[in-house]
Design a protein around this motif. Structure first.
Motif, PDB file in Angstrom:
ATOM      1  N   THR A  81       7.326  42.422  22.796  1.00  0.00           N
ATOM      2  CA  THR A  81       8.322  42.725  23.824  1.00  0.00           C
ATOM      3  C   THR A  81       9.491  41.753  23.760  1.00  0.00           C
ATOM      4  O   THR A  81      10.661  42.150  23.850  1.00  0.00           O
ATOM      5  CB  THR A  81       7.678  42.674  25.222  1.00  0.00           C
ATOM      6  OG1 THR A  81       6.575  43.585  25.278  1.00  0.00           O
ATOM      7  CG2 THR A  81       8.687  43.057  26.295  1.00  0.00           C
ATOM      8  N   VAL A  82       9.182  40.465  23.605  1.00  0.00           N
ATOM      9  CA  VAL A  82      10.241  39.449  23.535  1.00  0.00           C
ATOM     10  C   VAL A  82      11.108  39.656  22.292  1.00  0.00           C
ATOM     11  O   VAL A  82      12.339  39.569  22.353  1.00  0.00           O
ATOM     12  CB  VAL A  82       9.626  38.037  23.545  1.00  0.00           C
ATOM     13  CG1 VAL A  82      10.683  36.984  23.224  1.00  0.00           C
ATOM     14  CG2 VAL A  82       8.999  37.748  24.902  1.00  0.00           C
ATOM     15  N   VAL A  83      10.466  39.943  21.147  1.00  0.00           N
ATOM     16  CA  VAL A  83      11.228  40.194  19.919  1.00  0.00           C
ATOM     17  C   VAL A  83      12.147  41.397  20.101  1.00  0.00           C
ATOM     18  O   VAL A  83      13.330  41.371  19.725  1.00  0.00           O
ATOM     19  CB  VAL A  83      10.279  40.406  18.727  1.00  0.00           C
ATOM     20  CG1 VAL A  83      11.033  40.961  17.524  1.00  0.00           C
ATOM     21  CG2 VAL A  83       9.600  39.099  18.353  1.00  0.00           C
ATOM     22  N   LEU A 105      17.649  43.523  21.010  1.00  0.00           N
ATOM     23  CA  LEU A 105      18.575  44.331  21.810  1.00  0.00           C
ATOM     24  C   LEU A 105      19.760  43.506  22.300  1.00  0.00           C
ATOM     25  O   LEU A 105      20.900  43.978  22.320  1.00  0.00           O
ATOM     26  CB  LEU A 105      17.837  44.946  23.003  1.00  0.00           C
ATOM     27  CG  LEU A 105      16.886  46.106  22.697  1.00  0.00           C
ATOM     28  CD1 LEU A 105      16.091  46.478  23.937  1.00  0.00           C
ATOM     29  CD2 LEU A 105      17.651  47.320  22.187  1.00  0.00           C
ATOM     30  N   LEU A 106      19.490  42.251  22.689  1.00  0.00           N
ATOM     31  CA  LEU A 106      20.566  41.393  23.174  1.00  0.00           C
ATOM     32  C   LEU A 106      21.580  41.091  22.080  1.00  0.00           C
ATOM     33  O   LEU A 106      22.781  40.947  22.346  1.00  0.00           O
ATOM     34  CB  LEU A 106      19.990  40.090  23.736  1.00  0.00           C
ATOM     35  CG  LEU A 106      19.188  40.205  25.044  1.00  0.00           C
ATOM     36  CD1 LEU A 106      18.550  38.873  25.401  1.00  0.00           C
ATOM     37  CD2 LEU A 106      20.076  40.682  26.176  1.00  0.00           C
ATOM     38  N   SER A 136      11.208  50.071  19.261  1.00  0.00           N
ATOM     39  CA  SER A 136       9.815  50.282  18.852  1.00  0.00           C
ATOM     40  C   SER A 136       8.958  49.076  19.181  1.00  0.00           C
ATOM     41  O   SER A 136       7.831  49.204  19.678  1.00  0.00           O
ATOM     42  CB  SER A 136       9.751  50.586  17.353  1.00  0.00           C
ATOM     43  OG  SER A 136      10.494  51.746  17.037  1.00  0.00           O
ATOM     44  N   ALA A 137       9.490  47.873  18.904  1.00  0.00           N
ATOM     45  CA  ALA A 137       8.734  46.653  19.170  1.00  0.00           C
ATOM     46  C   ALA A 137       8.485  46.485  20.663  1.00  0.00           C
ATOM     47  O   ALA A 137       7.361  46.173  21.095  1.00  0.00           O
ATOM     48  CB  ALA A 137       9.485  45.439  18.615  1.00  0.00           C
ATOM     49  N   ALA A 138       9.522  46.691  21.473  1.00  0.00           N
ATOM     50  CA  ALA A 138       9.371  46.540  22.913  1.00  0.00           C
ATOM     51  C   ALA A 138       8.395  47.569  23.476  1.00  0.00           C
ATOM     52  O   ALA A 138       7.550  47.242  24.319  1.00  0.00           O
ATOM     53  CB  ALA A 138      10.728  46.665  23.594  1.00  0.00           C
ATOM     54  N   SER A 139       8.490  48.802  23.015  1.00  0.00           N
ATOM     55  CA  SER A 139       7.577  49.850  23.494  1.00  0.00           C
ATOM     56  C   SER A 139       6.136  49.543  23.113  1.00  0.00           C
ATOM     57  O   SER A 139       5.215  49.684  23.933  1.00  0.00           O
ATOM     58  CB  SER A 139       7.994  51.203  22.918  1.00  0.00           C
ATOM     59  OG  SER A 139       9.309  51.542  23.306  1.00  0.00           O
ATOM     60  N   LEU A 193      18.302  48.166  13.506  1.00  0.00           N
ATOM     61  CA  LEU A 193      17.805  47.117  14.395  1.00  0.00           C
ATOM     62  C   LEU A 193      17.512  47.668  15.786  1.00  0.00           C
ATOM     63  O   LEU A 193      16.555  47.239  16.439  1.00  0.00           O
ATOM     64  CB  LEU A 193      18.824  45.984  14.489  1.00  0.00           C
ATOM     65  CG  LEU A 193      18.971  45.091  13.257  1.00  0.00           C
ATOM     66  CD1 LEU A 193      20.086  44.079  13.461  1.00  0.00           C
ATOM     67  CD2 LEU A 193      17.658  44.374  12.949  1.00  0.00           C
ATOM     68  N   LEU A 194      18.327  48.613  16.231  1.00  0.00           N
ATOM     69  CA  LEU A 194      18.094  49.231  17.534  1.00  0.00           C
ATOM     70  C   LEU A 194      16.758  49.964  17.558  1.00  0.00           C
ATOM     71  O   LEU A 194      15.988  49.851  18.524  1.00  0.00           O
ATOM     72  CB  LEU A 194      19.234  50.193  17.860  1.00  0.00           C
ATOM     73  CG  LEU A 194      19.135  50.923  19.209  1.00  0.00           C
ATOM     74  CD1 LEU A 194      19.146  49.926  20.347  1.00  0.00           C
ATOM     75  CD2 LEU A 194      20.279  51.921  19.360  1.00  0.00           C
TER      76      LEU A 194
END
Length: 303
Positions: free
Chosen positions: A111-113, A118-119, A266-269, A260-261
């Motif tokens: 989630t942090v990655v 995203l930032l 995908s990583a956050a989900s 990257l988006l």
């Protein structure tokens, strides 16, 4: 360099305050149970000292975040806010005398990655503030969106998806409160104390209160990890959307940015999915049996 270190210290303290506030809120949600009607829950919370402690911790986190921005750039302060999730897991485990599972650590890391990626895809705008028409439009649109989301939760039967909807709403409310605060700050520089009489000021308070209440609802029956991860993610995403619409910001474009988006989303989900099962309480909507809690629950979580 000294100002940067001060900014980092304030940002870390802000994350710690938010994390502790989230843990207190989640413990209160466990005590009240997942089946408690929200009206009854709100009434009970207003009479609970630990609820006001969580409100104070969230307010302290916001003030420390503002102080961090006074000494350092947003590009440094905003990513450090993701540490709220990382800090909340061990704090929550200490409150319940349980160990943080490897699955939860992996979920938090993903989630942090995803959040940090995203930032990095948001390009700062011109820094121009909102005019009164923009401010009014933001308040009206956000109120309608939050009302629709809350109404939509009534149609969701499963506990975890409903909790995540509340968490998204909380993140949106916090983002709107931040955007309105930014607008009032810029207006204060131009008009002075007269700005405090602006209708935007009570709107900020309303959005902040809505964010705290929605996050409290999100913790009912879903544990700490998944709702907090969702709030932590939804806040900067909503802020980025507001920035694009009103502050001249934009998202990076090009094939690499799009890739990257996708990776970030995908990583956050995946992180939220990993955080949900271990932290989730019974998903049939029934209340939590207080006798099932560990006997070593700290005094902070007792009535």
């Amino acid at each position: 360099m000294t100002h940067l270190l001060i900014s980092v210290a304030f940002a870390l303290a802000s994350s710690g305050a938010y994390a502790l506030g989230a843990v207190v809120q989640e413990r209160l949600a466990v005590r009240l149970g997942a089946s408690t009607p929200w009206r009854v829950m709100v009434h009970a919370l207003l009479r609970a000292r630990r609820w006001w402690l969580s409100v104070a911790l969230n307010a302290l986190g916001a003030l420390l975040h503002v102080a961090a921005l006074a000494y350092g750039p947003l590009s440094v302060v905003q990513p450090l806010g993701a540490l709220t999730l990382v800090l909340a897991l061990p704090i929550g485990a200490a409150f319940t005398a349980r160990r943080v599972a490897n699955r939860q650590w992996l979920g938090a890391a993903l989630t942090v990655v995803g959040l940090l990626l995203l930032l990095t895809l948001t390009v700062p705008g011109s820094g121009d503030g909102m005019d009164p028409a923009d401010t009014t439009a933001l308040i009206i649109v956000s109120a309608l969106v939050l009302t629709a989301m809350v109404a939509g939760t009534a149609t969701v039967r499963r506990t975890v998806p409903r909790s995540l909807m509340y968490a998204i709403g909380a993140g949106v409310a916090f983002a709107v409160a931040s955007a309105l605060t930014h607008a009032v700050t810029r207006q204060f520089e131009a008009t002075g104390a007269a700005t405090l009489l602006s209708p935007t000021v009570p709107a900020i308070a309303a959005m902040a209160i809505a964010g705290v209440l929605l996050s409290q609802l999100a913790y009912r029956g879903s544990g700490l990890g998944a709702p907090l991860a969702t709030v932590t993610l939804a806040n900067p995403v909503a802020s980025a959307v507001i920035g694009v619409a009103l502050f001249g910001e934009r998202f990076s474009d090009g094939p690499l940015a799009m890739a990257l988006l996708v990776v970030a989303a995908s990583a956050a989900s995946a992180g939220i999915v990993l955080l949900s099962p271990p932290a989730a309480a019974p998903q049939d909507g029934t209340g939590v049996d207080p006798k099932a809690e560990p006997p070593r629950t700290p005094a902070l979580c007792r009535r």
